[in-house]
Motif scaffolding. Structure first.
Motif, PDB file in Angstrom:
ATOM      1  N   SER A 106      33.384  27.628  42.036  1.00 35.39           N
ATOM      2  CA  SER A 106      34.181  27.566  43.259  1.00 35.39           C
ATOM      3  C   SER A 106      35.540  26.925  42.965  1.00 35.39           C
ATOM      4  O   SER A 106      35.714  26.226  41.966  1.00 35.39           O
ATOM      5  CB  SER A 106      33.446  26.770  44.338  1.00 35.39           C
ATOM      6  OG  SER A 106      33.130  25.482  43.871  1.00 35.39           O
ATOM      7  N   LYS A 107      36.501  27.147  43.844  1.00 40.76           N
ATOM      8  CA  LYS A 107      37.847  26.609  43.618  1.00 40.76           C
ATOM      9  C   LYS A 107      37.840  25.085  43.616  1.00 40.76           C
ATOM     10  O   LYS A 107      38.581  24.454  42.856  1.00 40.76           O
ATOM     11  CB  LYS A 107      38.797  27.148  44.693  1.00 40.76           C
ATOM     12  CG  LYS A 107      39.049  28.653  44.610  1.00 40.76           C
ATOM     13  CD  LYS A 107      39.944  29.126  45.727  1.00 40.76           C
ATOM     14  CE  LYS A 107      40.148  30.631  45.663  1.00 40.76           C
ATOM     15  NZ  LYS A 107      40.966  31.140  46.806  1.00 40.76           N
ATOM     16  N   HIS A 108      37.035  24.516  44.500  1.00 44.95           N
ATOM     17  CA  HIS A 108      36.964  23.058  44.584  1.00 44.95           C
ATOM     18  C   HIS A 108      35.490  22.649  44.681  1.00 44.95           C
ATOM     19  O   HIS A 108      34.710  23.272  45.400  1.00 44.95           O
ATOM     20  CB  HIS A 108      37.724  22.536  45.812  1.00 44.95           C
ATOM     21  CG  HIS A 108      39.158  22.957  45.855  1.00 44.95           C
ATOM     22  ND1 HIS A 108      40.118  22.397  45.038  1.00 44.95           N
ATOM     23  CD2 HIS A 108      39.787  23.885  46.616  1.00 44.95           C
ATOM     24  CE1 HIS A 108      41.285  22.963  45.294  1.00 44.95           C
ATOM     25  NE2 HIS A 108      41.110  23.873  46.240  1.00 44.95           N
ATOM     26  N   SER A 109      35.118  21.611  43.992  1.00 43.94           N
ATOM     27  CA  SER A 109      33.754  21.106  44.077  1.00 43.94           C
ATOM     28  C   SER A 109      33.458  20.655  45.505  1.00 43.94           C
ATOM     29  O   SER A 109      34.294  19.992  46.133  1.00 43.94           O
ATOM     30  CB  SER A 109      33.575  19.932  43.115  1.00 43.94           C
ATOM     31  OG  SER A 109      32.345  19.287  43.376  1.00 43.94           O
ATOM     32  N   PRO A 110      32.278  20.978  46.029  1.00 42.98           N
ATOM     33  CA  PRO A 110      31.948  20.572  47.403  1.00 42.98           C
ATOM     34  C   PRO A 110      31.423  19.141  47.496  1.00 42.98           C
ATOM     35  O   PRO A 110      31.213  18.641  48.600  1.00 42.98           O
ATOM     36  CB  PRO A 110      30.846  21.563  47.783  1.00 42.98           C
ATOM     37  CG  PRO A 110      30.142  21.832  46.484  1.00 42.98           C
ATOM     38  CD  PRO A 110      31.225  21.810  45.426  1.00 42.98           C
ATOM     39  N   LEU A 111      31.225  18.460  46.371  1.00 41.50           N
ATOM     40  CA  LEU A 111      30.535  17.168  46.391  1.00 41.50           C
ATOM     41  C   LEU A 111      31.198  16.138  47.292  1.00 41.50           C
ATOM     42  O   LEU A 111      30.531  15.410  48.032  1.00 41.50           O
ATOM     43  CB  LEU A 111      30.428  16.612  44.968  1.00 41.50           C
ATOM     44  CG  LEU A 111      29.343  17.204  44.074  1.00 41.50           C
ATOM     45  CD1 LEU A 111      29.304  16.472  42.749  1.00 41.50           C
ATOM     46  CD2 LEU A 111      27.972  17.141  44.758  1.00 41.50           C
ATOM     47  N   GLU A 145      31.515  29.070  49.735  1.00 37.27           N
ATOM     48  CA  GLU A 145      31.091  29.231  51.120  1.00 37.27           C
ATOM     49  C   GLU A 145      31.630  28.057  51.942  1.00 37.27           C
ATOM     50  O   GLU A 145      31.893  26.979  51.392  1.00 37.27           O
ATOM     51  CB  GLU A 145      29.559  29.269  51.225  1.00 37.27           C
ATOM     52  CG  GLU A 145      28.921  30.549  50.743  1.00 37.27           C
ATOM     53  CD  GLU A 145      28.705  30.585  49.245  1.00 37.27           C
ATOM     54  OE1 GLU A 145      28.229  31.609  48.729  1.00 37.27           O
ATOM     55  OE2 GLU A 145      29.017  29.570  48.575  1.00 37.27           O
ATOM     56  N   PRO A 146      31.808  28.230  53.250  1.00 39.13           N
ATOM     57  CA  PRO A 146      32.273  27.116  54.082  1.00 39.13           C
ATOM     58  C   PRO A 146      31.359  25.892  53.946  1.00 39.13           C
ATOM     59  O   PRO A 146      30.139  26.028  53.909  1.00 39.13           O
ATOM     60  CB  PRO A 146      32.222  27.694  55.511  1.00 39.13           C
ATOM     61  CG  PRO A 146      32.367  29.182  55.318  1.00 39.13           C
ATOM     62  CD  PRO A 146      31.664  29.478  54.034  1.00 39.13           C
ATOM     63  N   ILE A 147      31.981  24.725  53.866  1.00 36.65           N
ATOM     64  CA  ILE A 147      31.217  23.496  53.649  1.00 36.65           C
ATOM     65  C   ILE A 147      30.205  23.252  54.766  1.00 36.65           C
ATOM     66  O   ILE A 147      29.098  22.763  54.514  1.00 36.65           O
ATOM     67  CB  ILE A 147      32.171  22.287  53.523  1.00 36.65           C
ATOM     68  CG1 ILE A 147      32.957  22.374  52.214  1.00 36.65           C
ATOM     69  CG2 ILE A 147      31.402  20.979  53.570  1.00 36.65           C
ATOM     70  CD1 ILE A 147      32.095  22.277  50.965  1.00 36.65           C
ATOM     71  N   ASP A 148      30.555  23.603  56.004  1.00 37.21           N
ATOM     72  CA  ASP A 148      29.612  23.347  57.094  1.00 37.21           C
ATOM     73  C   ASP A 148      28.334  24.165  56.927  1.00 37.21           C
ATOM     74  O   ASP A 148      27.240  23.703  57.273  1.00 37.21           O
ATOM     75  CB  ASP A 148      30.259  23.614  58.453  1.00 37.21           C
ATOM     76  CG  ASP A 148      30.720  25.060  58.616  1.00 37.21           C
ATOM     77  OD1 ASP A 148      31.156  25.669  57.626  1.00 37.21           O
ATOM     78  OD2 ASP A 148      30.657  25.582  59.746  1.00 37.21           O
ATOM     79  N   LEU A 149      28.453  25.361  56.353  1.00 35.48           N
ATOM     80  CA  LEU A 149      27.265  26.176  56.127  1.00 35.48           C
ATOM     81  C   LEU A 149      26.419  25.580  54.991  1.00 35.48           C
ATOM     82  O   LEU A 149      25.188  25.571  55.071  1.00 35.48           O
ATOM     83  CB  LEU A 149      27.650  27.620  55.795  1.00 35.48           C
ATOM     84  CG  LEU A 149      28.448  28.378  56.859  1.00 35.48           C
ATOM     85  CD1 LEU A 149      28.600  29.847  56.468  1.00 35.48           C
ATOM     86  CD2 LEU A 149      27.777  28.259  58.226  1.00 35.48           C
ATOM     87  N   LEU A 150      27.089  25.090  53.948  1.00 38.67           N
ATOM     88  CA  LEU A 150      26.359  24.435  52.862  1.00 38.67           C
ATOM     89  C   LEU A 150      25.623  23.207  53.392  1.00 38.67           C
ATOM     90  O   LEU A 150      24.460  22.963  53.019  1.00 38.67           O
ATOM     91  CB  LEU A 150      27.321  24.040  51.743  1.00 38.67           C
ATOM     92  CG  LEU A 150      26.730  23.219  50.593  1.00 38.67           C
ATOM     93  CD1 LEU A 150      25.601  23.978  49.898  1.00 38.67           C
ATOM     94  CD2 LEU A 150      27.809  22.818  49.595  1.00 38.67           C
ATOM     95  N   CYS A 151      26.278  22.435  54.250  1.00 38.26           N
ATOM     96  CA  CYS A 151      25.631  21.246  54.821  1.00 38.26           C
ATOM     97  C   CYS A 151      24.408  21.637  55.651  1.00 38.26           C
ATOM     98  O   CYS A 151      23.358  20.981  55.579  1.00 38.26           O
ATOM     99  CB  CYS A 151      26.618  20.469  55.679  1.00 38.26           C
ATOM    100  SG  CYS A 151      27.898  19.610  54.719  1.00 38.26           S
TER     101      CYS A 151
END
Length: 332
Positions: A57-62, A26-32
């Motif tokens: 996910s393709k890339h870790s959001p951390l 999911e888009p990072i801004d939505l996760l935030c």
């Protein structure tokens, strides 16, 4: 005699709530936004556990989460689907209560606080609330709360809110119950079983969860293969719940039979709208008849159910449904 300091040290207190956030590209801004809505709650740090399950996910959001990442329990697994991600989080959770959240949704923080109060101060097993599609809707319903009722009574007397994200529930009622992997509509199978495990359910009208409807989600996809799979998965859920109902005491059996009938109605409704095929409809109705699920039982569950039951019981009514339902859907 040797002094055993470890045995005398106080055990760590369990957090009040474990928030299980499931993430898959999911888009990072939505996760935030999602995580911010959790950390904005008035819960002390020791009463809050936030578990972020990254389902391949393709890339870790951390790296994009900054300091928030330090407040999370993060686990990354191969892409196994939403059910397995939720199961992973529930298995890891140490909180007394569990709250599931999809990464592109968020809590309506001030409204959700009122639901937390029920968990804090009332002897209930589940607190249910509503979702909203209005992100700025933070109005709190101050009506006197209803008295808690059993989960069987919820199923027997109300239209079930199937989304598991609309329930804050005690971990100790979960037992071995988990989401069935690799199916669509997994909440439809999980939530009725969760409710049947609850002696006290606090129903509320609080719109505490912001549900973001996305055009490329599973439920909005127009891909024919996905549509047929959704239908097949829904039928399998109906059959599994019907089989379960046969094993239950009478009150719970009657309650779950209502849900089975309503899901069967929804299944026929979706066949008409999504396939637009009279042959497919006839074939599925024949199978439902052989299984004892059709015609729908004559019950006054809801006005919608009553009219659908009457119309679907004969060929003329089915033809009317095939003509009218697409028009009604278009107007909505």
């Amino acid at each position: 005699m040797q002094d055993n300091k470890l045995s005398s040290s106080p055990q760590k207190k369990s957090p009040l709530v474990s928030f299980i956030v499931t993430y898959h590209d999911e888009p990072i801004d939505l996760l935030c936004e999602c995580l911010d809505s959790i950390f904005a709650l008035s819960l002390p740090a020791e009463d809050m556990e936030v578990i972020l399950v990254d389902d391949g996910s393709k890339h870790s959001p951390l790296a994009a989460l900054g300091e928030v990442a330090e407040q999370l329990i993060y686990v990354r697994q191969p892409n196994r689907g939403l059910s397995e991600a939720r199961n992973m989080g529930m298995g890891m959770a140490s909180g007394l209560w569990l709250q599931l959240i999809d990464a592109d949704d968020r809590l309506i923080t001030p409204v959700y606080e009122t639901c937390l109060d029920y968990a804090r101060y009332r002897k209930v097993d589940i607190v249910s609330f509503l979702f909203t599609r209005v992100p700025t809707d933070s109005s709190i319903n101050y009506d006197s709360p209803r008295q808690p009722i059993s989960g069987a009574q919820v199923l027997h007397t109300t239209n079930l809110r199937a989304s598991a994200c609309c329930y804050l529930f005690r971990k100790d009622i979960l037992g071995e119950l988990r989401f069935r992997p690799d199916i669509y509509h997994e909440d439809e199978e999980f939530t009725p079983q969760l409710l049947l495990r609850a002696e006290q359910v606090q129903m509320t009208e609080q719109k505490a969860y912001y549900y973001r409807r996305r055009d490329n989600s599973i439920t909005t996809s127009n891909d024919l293969k996905k549509q047929l799979r959704r239908l097949n998965d829904k039928k399998s859920i109906i059959l599994r719940l019907r089989t379960l109902s046969d094993t239950l005491p009478i009150e719970e059996r009657v309650a779950l039979q209502r849900r089975v009938a309503q899901l069967t109605m929804d299944y026929i409704y979706n066949i008409i709208l999504e396939t637009k095929s009279s042959n497919y409809l006839k074939r599925e109705l024949k199978e439902l008849t052989q299984l004892g699920l059709f015609p729908l039982p004559k019950k006054d569950y809801t006005m919608k159910y009553k009219w659908f039951q009457r119309l679907s019981a004969n060929d003329f009514g089915l033809q009317a449904l095939r003509l009218l339902l697409p028009l009604i859907k278009k107007e909505q």
